[in-house]
Scaffold this motif. Sequence first.
Motif, PDB file in Angstrom:
ATOM      1  N   THR A  71       4.903   3.044  -8.218  1.00  0.00           N
ATOM      2  CA  THR A  71       5.481   2.322  -9.357  1.00  0.00           C
ATOM      3  C   THR A  71       5.053   0.857  -9.287  1.00  0.00           C
ATOM      4  OG1 THR A  71       7.468   1.660  -8.153  1.00  0.00           O
ATOM      5  CG2 THR A  71       7.555   3.798  -9.314  1.00  0.00           C
ATOM      6  N   ALA A  72       5.249   0.142 -10.376  1.00  0.00           N
ATOM      7  CA  ALA A  72       4.950  -1.295 -10.395  1.00  0.00           C
ATOM      8  C   ALA A  72       5.787  -2.035  -9.350  1.00  0.00           C
ATOM      9  CB  ALA A  72       5.192  -1.864 -11.786  1.00  0.00           C
ATOM     10  N   ASP A  73       7.034  -1.622  -9.165  1.00  0.00           N
ATOM     11  CA  ASP A  73       7.886  -2.273  -8.163  1.00  0.00           C
ATOM     12  C   ASP A  73       7.316  -2.115  -6.756  1.00  0.00           C
ATOM     13  OD1 ASP A  73       9.681  -3.187 -10.034  1.00  0.00           O
ATOM     14  OD2 ASP A  73      11.134  -1.578  -9.712  1.00  0.00           O
ATOM     15  N   ILE A  74       6.834  -0.914  -6.435  1.00  0.00           N
ATOM     16  CA  ILE A  74       6.256  -0.677  -5.104  1.00  0.00           C
ATOM     17  C   ILE A  74       5.002  -1.541  -4.931  1.00  0.00           C
ATOM     18  CG2 ILE A  74       5.163   1.030  -3.601  1.00  0.00           C
ATOM     19  CD1 ILE A  74       7.067   3.138  -4.880  1.00  0.00           C
ATOM     20  N   VAL A  75       4.172  -1.619  -5.973  1.00  0.00           N
ATOM     21  CA  VAL A  75       2.980  -2.472  -5.922  1.00  0.00           C
ATOM     22  C   VAL A  75       3.394  -3.928  -5.695  1.00  0.00           C
ATOM     23  CG1 VAL A  75       1.039  -3.400  -7.262  1.00  0.00           C
ATOM     24  CG2 VAL A  75       1.550  -0.945  -7.341  1.00  0.00           C
ATOM     25  N   ASN A  76       4.376  -4.388  -6.431  1.00  0.00           N
ATOM     26  CA  ASN A  76       4.819  -5.779  -6.341  1.00  0.00           C
ATOM     27  C   ASN A  76       5.325  -6.150  -4.956  1.00  0.00           C
ATOM     28  OD1 ASN A  76       4.198  -6.162  -9.033  1.00  0.00           O
ATOM     29  ND2 ASN A  76       6.301  -5.833  -9.735  1.00  0.00           N
ATOM     30  N   GLU A  77       6.007  -5.230  -4.290  1.00  0.00           N
ATOM     31  CA  GLU A  77       6.580  -5.565  -2.981  1.00  0.00           C
ATOM     32  C   GLU A  77       5.581  -5.398  -1.837  1.00  0.00           C
ATOM     33  OE1 GLU A  77       8.885  -1.402  -1.843  1.00  0.00           O
ATOM     34  OE2 GLU A  77       9.895  -2.849  -3.136  1.00  0.00           O
ATOM     35  N   SER A  78       4.370  -4.912  -2.140  1.00  0.00           N
ATOM     36  CA  SER A  78       3.346  -4.701  -1.113  1.00  0.00           C
ATOM     37  C   SER A  78       2.399  -5.891  -1.037  1.00  0.00           C
ATOM     38  CB  SER A  78       2.548  -3.435  -1.433  1.00  0.00           C
ATOM     39  OG  SER A  78       3.412  -2.322  -1.509  1.00  0.00           O
ATOM     40  N   ASP A  79       2.025  -6.259   0.187  1.00  0.00           N
ATOM     41  CA  ASP A  79       1.102  -7.376   0.399  1.00  0.00           C
ATOM     42  C   ASP A  79      -0.354  -6.923   0.420  1.00  0.00           C
ATOM     43  OD1 ASP A  79       3.244  -9.245   0.798  1.00  0.00           O
ATOM     44  OD2 ASP A  79       3.496  -8.389   2.803  1.00  0.00           O
ATOM     45  N   LEU A  80      -0.572  -5.671   0.837  1.00  0.00           N
ATOM     46  CA  LEU A  80      -1.910  -5.094   0.947  1.00  0.00           C
ATOM     47  C   LEU A  80      -1.807  -3.629   0.535  1.00  0.00           C
ATOM     48  CD1 LEU A  80      -4.902  -5.164   1.984  1.00  0.00           C
ATOM     49  CD2 LEU A  80      -3.980  -4.617   4.252  1.00  0.00           C
ATOM     50  N   ILE A  81      -2.693  -3.203  -0.366  1.00  0.00           N
ATOM     51  CA  ILE A  81      -2.676  -1.823  -0.841  1.00  0.00           C
ATOM     52  C   ILE A  81      -4.033  -1.203  -0.535  1.00  0.00           C
ATOM     53  CG2 ILE A  81      -2.419  -0.310  -2.852  1.00  0.00           C
ATOM     54  CD1 ILE A  81      -0.728  -2.656  -4.095  1.00  0.00           C
ATOM     55  N   LEU A  82      -4.006  -0.121   0.228  1.00  0.00           N
ATOM     56  CA  LEU A  82      -5.228   0.563   0.645  1.00  0.00           C
ATOM     57  C   LEU A  82      -5.314   1.904  -0.067  1.00  0.00           C
ATOM     58  CD1 LEU A  82      -4.957  -0.240   4.451  1.00  0.00           C
ATOM     59  CD2 LEU A  82      -6.268  -1.474   2.705  1.00  0.00           C
ATOM     60  N   VAL A  83      -6.438   2.143  -0.741  1.00  0.00           N
ATOM     61  CA  VAL A  83      -6.627   3.370  -1.517  1.00  0.00           C
ATOM     62  C   VAL A  83      -7.800   4.171  -0.967  1.00  0.00           C
ATOM     63  CG1 VAL A  83      -5.615   2.324  -3.584  1.00  0.00           C
ATOM     64  CG2 VAL A  83      -8.093   2.251  -3.255  1.00  0.00           C
ATOM     65  N   ARG A 100      -4.759  -7.271  -8.429  1.00  0.00           N
ATOM     66  CA  ARG A 100      -6.204  -7.215  -8.195  1.00  0.00           C
ATOM     67  C   ARG A 100      -6.638  -7.703  -6.809  1.00  0.00           C
ATOM     68  NH1 ARG A 100     -10.017  -5.879 -11.198  1.00  0.00           N
ATOM     69  NH2 ARG A 100      -8.842  -6.064 -13.133  1.00  0.00           N
ATOM     70  N   GLY A 101      -6.127  -8.788  -6.322  1.00  0.00           N
ATOM     71  CA  GLY A 101      -6.581  -9.347  -5.052  1.00  0.00           C
ATOM     72  C   GLY A 101      -6.047  -8.675  -3.808  1.00  0.00           C
ATOM     73  N   LYS A 102      -5.202  -7.668  -3.980  1.00  0.00           N
ATOM     74  CA  LYS A 102      -4.617  -7.043  -2.785  1.00  0.00           C
ATOM     75  C   LYS A 102      -4.869  -5.545  -2.697  1.00  0.00           C
ATOM     76  CE  LYS A 102       0.140  -6.731  -4.650  1.00  0.00           C
ATOM     77  NZ  LYS A 102       1.530  -7.145  -4.398  1.00  0.00           N
ATOM     78  N   VAL A 103      -5.755  -5.007  -3.525  1.00  0.00           N
ATOM     79  CA  VAL A 103      -6.073  -3.572  -3.508  1.00  0.00           C
ATOM     80  C   VAL A 103      -7.487  -3.382  -2.978  1.00  0.00           C
ATOM     81  CG1 VAL A 103      -6.195  -1.432  -4.828  1.00  0.00           C
ATOM     82  CG2 VAL A 103      -4.613  -3.235  -5.536  1.00  0.00           C
ATOM     83  N   PHE A 104      -7.611  -2.616  -1.894  1.00  0.00           N
ATOM     84  CA  PHE A 104      -8.904  -2.376  -1.258  1.00  0.00           C
ATOM     85  C   PHE A 104      -9.032  -0.907  -0.874  1.00  0.00           C
ATOM     86  CE2 PHE A 104      -7.621  -6.711  -0.288  1.00  0.00           C
ATOM     87  CZ  PHE A 104      -8.742  -7.429  -0.650  1.00  0.00           C
ATOM     88  N   LEU A 105     -10.273  -0.482  -0.701  1.00  0.00           N
ATOM     89  CA  LEU A 105     -10.502   0.857  -0.161  1.00  0.00           C
ATOM     90  C   LEU A 105     -10.090   0.877   1.307  1.00  0.00           C
ATOM     91  CD1 LEU A 105     -14.029   1.874  -1.517  1.00  0.00           C
ATOM     92  CD2 LEU A 105     -11.853   2.989  -2.047  1.00  0.00           C
ATOM     93  N   GLU A 112     -17.525   0.372   2.198  1.00  0.00           N
ATOM     94  CA  GLU A 112     -16.785   0.804   1.001  1.00  0.00           C
ATOM     95  C   GLU A 112     -16.753   2.334   0.870  1.00  0.00           C
ATOM     96  OE1 GLU A 112     -15.165  -1.348  -1.285  1.00  0.00           O
ATOM     97  OE2 GLU A 112     -15.632  -2.958   0.101  1.00  0.00           O
ATOM     98  N   ARG A 113     -16.601   3.007   1.990  1.00  0.00           N
ATOM     99  CA  ARG A 113     -16.610   4.474   2.006  1.00  0.00           C
ATOM    100  C   ARG A 113     -15.363   5.046   1.338  1.00  0.00           C
ATOM    101  NH1 ARG A 113     -17.654   6.879   7.624  1.00  0.00           N
ATOM    102  NH2 ARG A 113     -15.586   6.119   8.091  1.00  0.00           N
ATOM    103  N   GLU A 114     -15.590   6.022   0.467  1.00  0.00           N
ATOM    104  CA  GLU A 114     -14.483   6.733  -0.157  1.00  0.00           C
ATOM    105  C   GLU A 114     -14.112   7.929   0.722  1.00  0.00           C
ATOM    106  OE1 GLU A 114     -14.533   6.388  -4.786  1.00  0.00           O
ATOM    107  OE2 GLU A 114     -16.493   7.127  -4.136  1.00  0.00           O
ATOM    108  N   ILE A 115     -12.845   8.284   0.694  1.00  0.00           N
ATOM    109  CA  ILE A 115     -12.358   9.439   1.457  1.00  0.00           C
ATOM    110  C   ILE A 115     -11.875  10.469   0.450  1.00  0.00           C
ATOM    111  CG2 ILE A 115     -10.719  10.248   3.191  1.00  0.00           C
ATOM    112  CD1 ILE A 115     -10.788   7.302   4.308  1.00  0.00           C
ATOM    113  N   GLN A 116     -12.637  11.545   0.330  1.00  0.00           N
ATOM    114  CA  GLN A 116     -12.364  12.561  -0.680  1.00  0.00           C
ATOM    115  C   GLN A 116     -11.131  13.394  -0.319  1.00  0.00           C
ATOM    116  OE1 GLN A 116     -14.048  12.506  -3.575  1.00  0.00           O
ATOM    117  NE2 GLN A 116     -15.101  10.749  -2.675  1.00  0.00           N
ATOM    118  N   ASP A 117     -10.499  13.914  -1.337  1.00  0.00           N
ATOM    119  CA  ASP A 117      -9.271  14.701  -1.184  1.00  0.00           C
ATOM    120  C   ASP A 117      -9.585  16.069  -0.580  1.00  0.00           C
ATOM    121  OD1 ASP A 117      -6.739  15.761  -1.389  1.00  0.00           O
ATOM    122  OD2 ASP A 117      -6.516  15.320  -3.529  1.00  0.00           O
TER     123      ASP A 117
END
Length: 146
Positions: A71-83, A100-105, A112-117
């Motif tokens: 959710t937007a709230d979870i994003v807001n309370e996070s300092d670093l988001i790894l996808v 934008r500045g806190k979302v990274f692979l 920049e390696r992606e990890i497939q499902d």
Amino acid sequence: MFKKILVVCVGNICRSPTAELLLRTALAPSTITVASAGLSARVGESMEATARKVLEERGQCAEGFKARQLTADIVNESDLILVMEKEHVKQVLKIASHARGKVFLLGKWQNEREIQDPYRQGQAAFIHAHALIEDAVGSWAQRLGH
């Protein structure tokens, strides 16, 4: 200093909970909290059985994990988001463009390696995904000072 790290995948039952548990372990002891969520989460579900088995065979415990929706709230309370995938960056930014500045692979430090499902792909896919996640988590833990 990062205080709250969030790991994101699609269902929040395979990759992100694996990364959450491995990163929490890699950062211990630490004041940094690590959580996970899904873009299309299987809300309330436990970790997928094969993903949990691969974790447990490597000494981790996935007891008590429950998937949750990003959710937007979870994003807001996070300092670093790894996808896990580049597409996930776009989807997180649709939920909260100011992140934008806190979302990274997660695989940022592996070119920049992606990890497939691995979902519904058999144990070999889960073992492969686990190895990639473990490698990426190690790189993040080093950069976060652990």
